[in-house]
Design a protein around this motif. Structure first.
Motif, PDB file in Angstrom:
ATOM      1  N   SER A 184      -1.123   3.898   4.599  1.00  0.00           N
ATOM      2  CA  SER A 184      -2.057   3.408   4.733  1.00  0.00           C
ATOM      3  C   SER A 184      -1.957   1.888   6.165  1.00  0.00           C
ATOM      4  O   SER A 184      -3.203   1.655   5.848  1.00  0.00           O
ATOM      5  CB  SER A 184      -1.644   2.182   3.803  1.00  0.00           C
ATOM      6  OG  SER A 184      -0.924   1.369   3.389  1.00  0.00           O
ATOM      7  N   ASP A 198      -5.354   1.052   2.393  1.00  0.00           N
ATOM      8  CA  ASP A 198      -5.186   1.637   1.726  1.00  0.00           C
ATOM      9  C   ASP A 198      -6.120   2.534   3.152  1.00  0.00           C
ATOM     10  O   ASP A 198      -7.140   2.592   3.568  1.00  0.00           O
ATOM     11  CB  ASP A 198      -6.368   2.156   0.424  1.00  0.00           C
ATOM     12  CG  ASP A 198      -6.583   3.788   0.529  1.00  0.00           C
ATOM     13  OD1 ASP A 198      -4.909   4.223   0.386  1.00  0.00           O
ATOM     14  OD2 ASP A 198      -7.652   4.438   0.287  1.00  0.00           O
ATOM     15  N   GLY A 226       1.488  -0.988  -0.134  1.00  0.00           N
ATOM     16  CA  GLY A 226      -0.282   0.009  -0.070  1.00  0.00           C
ATOM     17  C   GLY A 226       0.505   1.445  -0.045  1.00  0.00           C
ATOM     18  O   GLY A 226       2.338   0.883   0.751  1.00  0.00           O
TER      19      GLY A 226
END
Length: 363
Positions: A40, A208, A36
């Protein structure tokens, strides 16, 4: 057993939600990647598993045992940091032996284990060098040996290859994977490098804003992303917007905003009349000077090209004004396409897919 399980784990820093009700299970002996962008939550998850911080809610299980409240030194976890965190005043041997000496292992066993660890990472002969006398790759191996010498149940890796140049990083990816497989150790790897995750992992969790967007084997996540964020983060995407006009057993048709019709295979439960995004990866695209019978074919003009040795990246502007990127493998019999040349862009229906039209990417 050395499985790792997170059950509805959350962690906040003041008003910032770093990890938001994350649940996942890493199987015994699996190489698992947390992928990510910065912020994140992937490194926070690693720190939670290691015991450096405690969750605000939820449980962390290692080998089926609840780790909440268990200090890091009692979790039998090995950690390799991004900056390696080697002691500059200690030799490579002393750095690797440090964890065993702190645990008061007998000197004979310390010597045997350290020697074994140096052999594992192929650094025999470097034992008496200081970190400043070692290359980046050698320092990375020392850090790995230090993490493995205690024979941990789980190995945590926080972007340990980020400081290496591309060629050495590729080499170390192969060596790290082979070492993990030979030891059969459970490994959790944090990275923001998509290629690294695809190369190393048995499974990938794309993250995320503190949440997991998708978990799956690398090919499944890459070929069948659940949303536009995953599609864009795990590789490049060419995006066409349109309305679904027809659906049959295998394909869905969309009418684009510029009037041409495209056909997609995987369609993610779309219905007629819904807006949709048709996604096609640059490597799935074909370029030709003559039209063909492929359903997805649109004319355009080459506006940019980048020669990369094994392949050439072409940027094509379609007659509609949309821009498409294509990766074309370089072959001796192919001369390539020139700037300004008019060509046809095409791809097979099974090599693209439909996603929901969204105003904001979210997991």
């Amino acid at each position: 057993m050395s499985s790792v399980e997170l059950q509805q784990v959350s962690k906040n820093y003041d008003q910032v939600v770093a990890v938001d009700q994350v649940s996942l299970k890493v199987e015994d002996g699996e190489f698992f990647a947390l992928l990510g962008p910065s912020g994140s939550g992937k490194t926070t998850i690693l720190r939670l598993i290691a015991g450096f911080i405690e969750p605000d809610q939820g449980k962390i299980l290692i080998g089926g045992s609840d780790m909440n409240g268990v200090p890091p030194e009692r979790r039998n976890i090995g950690v390799v940091f991004q900056n390696y965190a080697l002691f500059p005043h200690l030799t490579a041997w002393e750095n690797v032996a440090f964890g065993l000496e702190v645990r008061r292992f007998p000197k004979k066993e310390v010597a045997e284990r350290v020697k074994e660890a140096f052999a594992l990472v192929r650094l025999e002969g470097m034992e008496q060098r200081y970190p400043r006398q070692l290359s980046g790759g050698q320092q990375q191996r020392v850090a790995l040996a230090r993490a493995l010498v205690t024979r941990p149940r789980v190995l945590l890796l926080d972007e340990p290859l980020g400081a290496l140049d591309k060629k050495l990083r590729t080499q170390m990816q192969v060596e790290l994977r082979q070492l993990q497989q030979s030891l059969g150790i459970t490994a959790i790897f944090v990275t923001h490098d998509q290629e690294e995750a695809l190369t190393l992992a048995d499974r990938i969790a794309v993250m995320d804003r503190g949440r997991i967007c998708q978990i799956g084997e690398p090919a499944a996540v890459y070929e069948y992303p659940v949303n536009l964020f995953v599609s864009n983060f795990l590789g490049q995407s060419n995006i066409f917007r349109g309305i679904v006009t027809k659906i049959n057993a295998d394909f869905a048709h969309i009418q684009t905003q510029y009037g041409y019709e495209l056909v997609a295979g995987w369609r993610k439960s779309k219905a007629i009349g819904e807006s949709a995004l048709l996604i096609v990866r640059p490597e799935k695209i074909n370029l030709s000077r003559q039209p063909s019978e492929i359903p997805n074919e649109v004319p355009g003009k080459v506006v940019h090209r980048i020669y990369l040795g094994t392949n050439t990246t072409y940027v094509i502007q379609l007659e509609s004004g949309e821009v498409v990127t294509a990766f074309i493998q370089n072959k001796a019999e192919r001369s390539g396409f020139s700037l300004g040349e008019s060509i046809f862009v095409s791809w097979a229906a099974e090599n693209c897919f439909l996603l929901d039209e969204v105003t904001q990417d979210s997991c």
